[in-house]
Design a protein around this motif. Structure first.
Motif, mmCIF file in Angstrom:
data_model
loop_
_atom_site.group_PDB
_atom_site.id
_atom_site.type_symbol
_atom_site.label_atom_id
_atom_site.label_comp_id
_atom_site.label_asym_id
_atom_site.label_seq_id
_atom_site.Cartn_x
_atom_site.Cartn_y
_atom_site.Cartn_z
ATOM 1 N N LYS A 11 1.087 -1.068 -0.249
ATOM 2 C CA LYS A 11 0.085 0.029 -0.262
ATOM 3 C C LYS A 11 0.738 1.001 0.004
ATOM 4 C CE LYS A 11 -4.037 -2.072 2.506
ATOM 5 N NZ LYS A 11 -4.548 -1.625 3.842
ATOM 6 N N THR A 12 0.677 1.903 -0.878
ATOM 7 C CA THR A 12 1.461 3.140 -1.071
ATOM 8 C C THR A 12 0.799 4.889 -0.092
ATOM 9 O OG1 THR A 12 1.903 2.611 -2.784
ATOM 10 C CG2 THR A 12 2.592 4.985 -2.762
ATOM 11 N N VAL A 13 1.512 4.958 0.819
ATOM 12 C CA VAL A 13 0.222 6.420 1.971
ATOM 13 C C VAL A 13 1.497 7.830 1.110
ATOM 14 C CG1 VAL A 13 0.084 7.214 3.883
ATOM 15 C CG2 VAL A 13 0.136 4.347 3.495
ATOM 16 N N THR A 14 0.643 8.767 1.251
ATOM 17 C CA THR A 14 1.479 9.904 0.343
ATOM 18 C C THR A 14 1.133 10.498 1.582
ATOM 19 O OG1 THR A 14 1.458 9.468 -2.015
ATOM 20 C CG2 THR A 14 1.227 11.746 -1.457
ATOM 21 N N GLU A 15 2.262 11.206 1.991
ATOM 22 C CA GLU A 15 1.938 12.501 3.374
ATOM 23 C C GLU A 15 2.333 13.504 1.995
ATOM 24 O OE1 GLU A 15 3.527 12.030 6.825
ATOM 25 O OE2 GLU A 15 2.973 9.873 6.555
ATOM 26 N N THR A 16 1.360 15.286 2.390
ATOM 27 C CA THR A 16 1.899 16.444 1.988
ATOM 28 C C THR A 16 1.460 17.303 3.517
ATOM 29 O OG1 THR A 16 1.272 15.589 -0.057
ATOM 30 C CG2 THR A 16 1.405 17.756 -0.072
ATOM 31 N N THR A 17 2.547 18.072 3.656
ATOM 32 C CA THR A 17 2.308 19.097 4.291
ATOM 33 C C THR A 17 1.357 20.212 3.602
ATOM 34 O OG1 THR A 17 3.161 17.817 6.081
ATOM 35 C CG2 THR A 17 3.067 21.007 6.462
ATOM 36 N N CYS A 18 0.519 21.503 3.413
ATOM 37 C CA CYS A 18 -0.302 22.010 3.012
ATOM 38 C C CYS A 18 -0.341 23.077 3.636
ATOM 39 C CB CYS A 18 -1.379 21.446 2.303
ATOM 40 S SG CYS A 18 -1.715 19.867 1.778
ATOM 41 N N LEU A 24 -4.203 22.175 -0.517
ATOM 42 C CA LEU A 24 -5.149 21.023 -0.087
ATOM 43 C C LEU A 24 -6.594 20.856 -1.273
ATOM 44 C CD1 LEU A 24 -5.306 19.179 2.534
ATOM 45 C CD2 LEU A 24 -6.863 21.793 3.208
ATOM 46 N N TYR A 25 -6.534 21.701 -1.908
ATOM 47 C CA TYR A 25 -7.268 21.495 -2.936
ATOM 48 C C TYR A 25 -6.919 20.468 -3.896
ATOM 49 C CZ TYR A 25 -12.070 23.674 -1.554
ATOM 50 O OH TYR A 25 -12.858 23.835 -0.593
ATOM 51 N N ASP A 26 -5.650 20.653 -4.157
ATOM 52 C CA ASP A 26 -4.693 19.660 -6.032
ATOM 53 C C ASP A 26 -4.738 18.499 -4.896
ATOM 54 O OD1 ASP A 26 -4.719 21.759 -6.683
ATOM 55 O OD2 ASP A 26 -2.818 22.385 -6.715
ATOM 56 N N CYS A 27 -4.123 18.531 -3.588
ATOM 57 C CA CYS A 27 -4.305 17.081 -2.964
ATOM 58 C C CYS A 27 -5.740 15.658 -3.164
ATOM 59 C CB CYS A 27 -3.736 17.133 -1.463
ATOM 60 S SG CYS A 27 -1.856 17.952 -1.440
ATOM 61 N N VAL A 28 -7.057 16.406 -2.884
ATOM 62 C CA VAL A 28 -8.017 15.996 -2.881
ATOM 63 C C VAL A 28 -8.483 15.419 -3.569
ATOM 64 C CG1 VAL A 28 -10.281 16.786 -2.250
ATOM 65 C CG2 VAL A 28 -8.543 17.049 -0.051
ATOM 66 N N ARG A 29 -8.263 16.836 -5.135
ATOM 67 C CA ARG A 29 -8.592 16.250 -6.351
ATOM 68 C C ARG A 29 -7.740 15.332 -7.285
ATOM 69 N NH1 ARG A 29 -10.935 22.598 -7.159
ATOM 70 N NH2 ARG A 29 -11.945 22.639 -6.146
ATOM 71 N N ASN A 30 -6.280 15.383 -6.627
ATOM 72 C CA ASN A 30 -5.709 13.919 -7.070
ATOM 73 C C ASN A 30 -5.276 12.631 -6.723
ATOM 74 O OD1 ASN A 30 -5.171 16.067 -9.277
ATOM 75 N ND2 ASN A 30 -3.574 17.214 -8.295
ATOM 76 N N ARG A 31 -6.080 12.193 -5.357
ATOM 77 C CA ARG A 31 -5.939 10.925 -5.330
ATOM 78 C C ARG A 31 -7.185 10.389 -5.894
ATOM 79 N NH1 ARG A 31 -10.967 13.419 -3.000
ATOM 80 N NH2 ARG A 31 -12.615 11.697 -2.199
ATOM 81 N N PHE A 33 -9.712 7.974 -7.527
ATOM 82 C CA PHE A 33 -11.171 8.232 -6.984
ATOM 83 C C PHE A 33 -11.886 6.967 -6.432
ATOM 84 C CE2 PHE A 33 -15.990 7.020 -8.622
ATOM 85 C CZ PHE A 33 -15.930 7.611 -7.845
ATOM 86 N N ASN A 34 -12.545 8.452 -5.083
ATOM 87 C CA ASN A 34 -13.285 7.586 -3.650
ATOM 88 C C ASN A 34 -12.074 7.331 -2.215
ATOM 89 O OD1 ASN A 34 -16.228 8.656 -3.885
ATOM 90 N ND2 ASN A 34 -16.372 6.430 -5.056
ATOM 91 N N LYS A 35 -11.158 7.510 -2.710
ATOM 92 C CA LYS A 35 -10.203 6.761 -2.162
ATOM 93 C C LYS A 35 -10.403 7.821 -0.606
ATOM 94 C CE LYS A 35 -6.068 5.491 -1.136
ATOM 95 N NZ LYS A 35 -4.476 5.354 -0.850
ATOM 96 N N PRO A 36 -10.276 7.656 0.731
ATOM 97 C CA PRO A 36 -10.374 8.238 1.295
ATOM 98 C C PRO A 36 -9.252 8.304 2.099
ATOM 99 C CG PRO A 36 -11.176 6.088 2.047
ATOM 100 C CD PRO A 36 -10.978 5.602 0.642
ATOM 101 N N PHE A 37 -9.358 9.902 2.756
ATOM 102 C CA PHE A 37 -8.212 10.478 2.977
ATOM 103 C C PHE A 37 -7.847 10.755 4.296
ATOM 104 C CE2 PHE A 37 -10.770 13.763 1.306
ATOM 105 C CZ PHE A 37 -10.382 14.809 1.970
ATOM 106 N N LYS A 48 -9.797 10.963 9.814
ATOM 107 C CA LYS A 48 -9.472 9.937 9.530
ATOM 108 C C LYS A 48 -11.057 9.759 8.351
ATOM 109 C CE LYS A 48 -6.102 7.410 12.157
ATOM 110 N NZ LYS A 48 -6.085 5.819 12.530
ATOM 111 N N GLY A 49 -11.067 8.977 7.433
ATOM 112 C CA GLY A 49 -11.678 8.625 6.058
ATOM 113 C C GLY A 49 -13.143 10.069 5.505
ATOM 114 N N LEU A 50 -12.075 10.688 5.320
ATOM 115 C CA LEU A 50 -12.911 12.090 4.374
ATOM 116 C C LEU A 50 -12.873 11.223 3.264
ATOM 117 C CD1 LEU A 50 -11.383 15.392 6.455
ATOM 118 C CD2 LEU A 50 -13.431 14.571 6.555
ATOM 119 N N LYS A 51 -13.645 11.778 2.701
ATOM 120 C CA LYS A 51 -14.170 10.996 1.328
ATOM 121 C C LYS A 51 -14.492 12.237 0.327
ATOM 122 C CE LYS A 51 -15.503 6.436 2.497
ATOM 123 N NZ LYS A 51 -16.267 5.588 1.842
ATOM 124 N N THR A 52 -15.074 13.586 1.166
ATOM 125 C CA THR A 52 -14.914 14.491 -0.287
ATOM 126 C C THR A 52 -14.980 16.113 0.327
ATOM 127 O OG1 THR A 52 -17.134 15.455 1.284
ATOM 128 C CG2 THR A 52 -17.047 13.210 -0.360
#
Length: 76
Positions: A11-18, A24-31, A33-37, A48-52
């Protein structure tokens, strides 16, 4: 924008400090599809578990950080 990637048991986990809302919007939009963050806040609290984007905005308002005055770490 600091980004780290770690691979744990296939499993690959990406961490980005925004520091900016745009980042932050770029991170959410580029993850994927439908993967929780997860958002990790400066005080150590975790959401945890944010989706939108809407859930993300609600969490930032609840934490009194709606315009990202304090950086958050995005994990996906």
């Amino acid at each position: 924008m600091p980004t780290t990637t770690s691979v744990t048991s296939q499993k690959t986990v990406t961490e980005t400090t925004c520091f900016l809302m745009k980042d932050l919007y770029d991170c959410v939009r580029n993850r994927p599809f439908n993967k929780p963050f997860t958002l990790v806040h400066e005080d150590g609290s975790v959401d945890k578990g944010l989706k939108t984007e809407q859930e993300m905005k609600e969490v930032l308002w609840q934490r009194q950080n709606p315009f990202l005055q304090r950086p958050v770490t995005f994990k996906c």
